[in-house]
Design a protein around this motif. Structure first.
Motif, PDB file in Angstrom:
ATOM      1  N   ASN A  44      17.982  -5.747  11.665  1.00 26.93           N
ATOM      2  CA  ASN A  44      18.061  -5.058  13.446  1.00 26.93           C
ATOM      3  C   ASN A  44      17.941  -3.454  11.910  1.00 26.93           C
ATOM      4  OD1 ASN A  44      17.335  -6.339  14.890  1.00 26.93           O
ATOM      5  ND2 ASN A  44      19.702  -6.576  15.781  1.00 26.93           N
ATOM      6  N   ASP A  45      18.644  -3.114  11.629  1.00 29.96           N
ATOM      7  CA  ASP A  45      18.596  -2.019  10.919  1.00 29.96           C
ATOM      8  C   ASP A  45      17.747  -1.816   9.534  1.00 29.96           C
ATOM      9  OD1 ASP A  45      20.538  -0.709  12.158  1.00 29.96           O
ATOM     10  OD2 ASP A  45      22.112  -1.000  10.510  1.00 29.96           O
ATOM     11  N   THR A  46      17.312  -2.963   9.072  1.00 29.61           N
ATOM     12  CA  THR A  46      16.372  -2.846   7.926  1.00 29.61           C
ATOM     13  C   THR A  46      14.485  -3.232   8.478  1.00 29.61           C
ATOM     14  OG1 THR A  46      17.764  -4.383   6.642  1.00 29.61           O
ATOM     15  CG2 THR A  46      15.956  -4.325   6.244  1.00 29.61           C
ATOM     16  N   ARG A  47      14.703  -4.208   9.601  1.00 33.65           N
ATOM     17  CA  ARG A  47      13.570  -3.725  10.409  1.00 33.65           C
ATOM     18  C   ARG A  47      13.223  -2.232  10.708  1.00 33.65           C
ATOM     19  NH1 ARG A  47      15.272  -8.099  12.945  1.00 33.65           N
ATOM     20  NH2 ARG A  47      14.098 -10.017  12.177  1.00 33.65           N
ATOM     21  N   VAL A  81       0.942  -1.228   0.242  1.00 34.46           N
ATOM     22  CA  VAL A  81      -0.227   0.222  -0.484  1.00 34.46           C
ATOM     23  C   VAL A  81       0.792   1.410  -0.333  1.00 34.46           C
ATOM     24  CG1 VAL A  81      -1.308   0.935   1.341  1.00 34.46           C
ATOM     25  CG2 VAL A  81      -1.723  -1.286   1.647  1.00 34.46           C
ATOM     26  N   LYS A  82       1.994   0.695   0.787  1.00 33.10           N
ATOM     27  CA  LYS A  82       2.774   2.425   0.829  1.00 33.10           C
ATOM     28  C   LYS A  82       2.941   2.794  -0.082  1.00 33.10           C
ATOM     29  CE  LYS A  82       3.749   5.723   4.172  1.00 33.10           C
ATOM     30  NZ  LYS A  82       2.400   6.323   4.847  1.00 33.10           N
ATOM     31  N   LEU A 103      15.114  -2.087   0.039  1.00 35.46           N
ATOM     32  CA  LEU A 103      14.373  -0.474   0.661  1.00 35.46           C
ATOM     33  C   LEU A 103      13.793   0.306  -0.390  1.00 35.46           C
ATOM     34  CD1 LEU A 103      16.869  -0.793   3.913  1.00 35.46           C
ATOM     35  CD2 LEU A 103      14.306  -1.246   3.908  1.00 35.46           C
ATOM     36  N   PRO A 104      12.938   0.913  -0.384  1.00 37.96           N
ATOM     37  CA  PRO A 104      12.381   1.770  -0.682  1.00 37.96           C
ATOM     38  C   PRO A 104      13.757   3.175  -1.041  1.00 37.96           C
ATOM     39  CG  PRO A 104      11.233   1.331   1.240  1.00 37.96           C
ATOM     40  CD  PRO A 104      11.775   1.007   0.878  1.00 37.96           C
ATOM     41  N   GLY A 125      10.180   3.129   9.849  1.00 39.69           N
ATOM     42  CA  GLY A 125       9.864   4.325   9.629  1.00 39.69           C
ATOM     43  C   GLY A 125       9.368   4.490   8.229  1.00 39.69           C
ATOM     44  N   PHE A 126       9.448   3.261   6.836  1.00 37.37           N
ATOM     45  CA  PHE A 126       8.477   4.078   5.771  1.00 37.37           C
ATOM     46  C   PHE A 126       7.507   3.906   6.384  1.00 37.37           C
ATOM     47  CE2 PHE A 126       7.398   1.491   1.859  1.00 37.37           C
ATOM     48  CZ  PHE A 126       7.094   3.052   1.421  1.00 37.37           C
ATOM     49  N   LEU A 127       6.716   2.941   6.557  1.00 35.21           N
ATOM     50  CA  LEU A 127       5.691   2.874   6.940  1.00 35.21           C
ATOM     51  C   LEU A 127       4.903   3.794   7.758  1.00 35.21           C
ATOM     52  CD1 LEU A 127       4.953  -1.018   7.480  1.00 35.21           C
ATOM     53  CD2 LEU A 127       4.013  -0.150   5.420  1.00 35.21           C
TER      54      LEU A 127
END
Length: 242
Positions: free
Chosen positions: A229-232, A14-15, A187-188, A237-239
């Motif tokens: 962890n950083d990816t999570r 969705v994002k 990632l985005p 943050g993106f959401l």
């Protein structure tokens, strides 16, 4: 019963669609393409997203739902209205020199959206998993070339082979080299001093994993859990972005 309204895979999809809409509405892609219909096709996805979010189906059932097929159909319409399978090369070739870096960033954002939608079936087929990591792809990649960032001495630009395509990753790890096998979180896209990065290398304590096991373009084997962890955090943050 699986709470699909909180499924990270659907929420990221969705994002990503929202990112696509902003990018196409504000980006100046040049050439012959149908902007109106590309936006309309993406906008048509909202009803299918809503059906998936409130279906309460298990992940593997979601992967076979008619709503998912309709999302894929709309994504393929978007590709058609952008100009076909070579849309990204066409836009890049049409961009004037002074607009090239911004065009590359916008292309990367559109590519992220399309990959998110067209890869959703596979991610959903993995079952009911409550972890932000499941919302994006993580691939084994091979670094094909490394160069210094033209605008930042503390950054390196890497061309990474994912088998089916190559991507650009900007990293602050100055020890990466050609031939390293890395794990890339898709990632985005984010711009670092005018260079768009299409992913992030996984690492531990600030050190990139450089001998990752697995086939190119597929999920890596045996990576440390702490490397995620950083990816999570970045996914969360993106959401939360407006």
């Amino acid at each position: 019963m699986w709470d699909t309204s909180k499924d990270y895979r659907i929420l990221i999809a969705v994002k990503s669609k929202e990112l696509f809409m902003r990018t196409v509405q504000t980006g100046a892609f040049r050439g012959h393409w149908n902007k109106k219909m590309a936006l309309e096709s993406a906008d048509n996805m909202d009803a299918h997203f809503q059906s998936l979010l409130y279906s309460y189906l298990e992940g593997n059932e979601l992967s076979n739902s008619p709503e998912l097929s309709k999302l894929e159909e709309e994504a393929n319409y978007v590709i058609h209205y952008l100009g076909g399978d070579e849309w990204n090369h066409i836009f890049l070739n049409k961009a004037p020199k002074e607009e090239r870096e911004k065009t590359e960033e916008n292309i990367a954002k559109v590519q992220f959206f399309l990959n998110t939608i067209l890869g959703l079936r596979h991610r959903l087929s993995l079952g009911s998993i409550n972890d932000p990591i499941i919302g994006i792809d993580i691939f084994v990649g091979e670094i094909m070339s490394v160069s210094k960032h033209p605008n930042a001495d503390s950054l390196m630009i890497c061309n990474v082979n994912l088998k089916k395509r190559a991507i650009t990753v900007v990293t602050n790890n100055l020890d990466v080299k050609e031939g390293n096998h890395v794990a890339v979180a898709m990632l985005p896209p984010q711009s670092f001093m005018d260079i768009a990065s299409e992913g992030m290398f996984l690492g531990v304590n600030g050190v990139v994993l450089k001998d990752v096991k697995g086939k190119l373009g597929e999920l890596p084997n045996g990576i440390p859990m702490e490397s995620l962890n950083d990816t999570r955090n970045l996914i969360e943050g993106f959401l939360q972005k407006k």
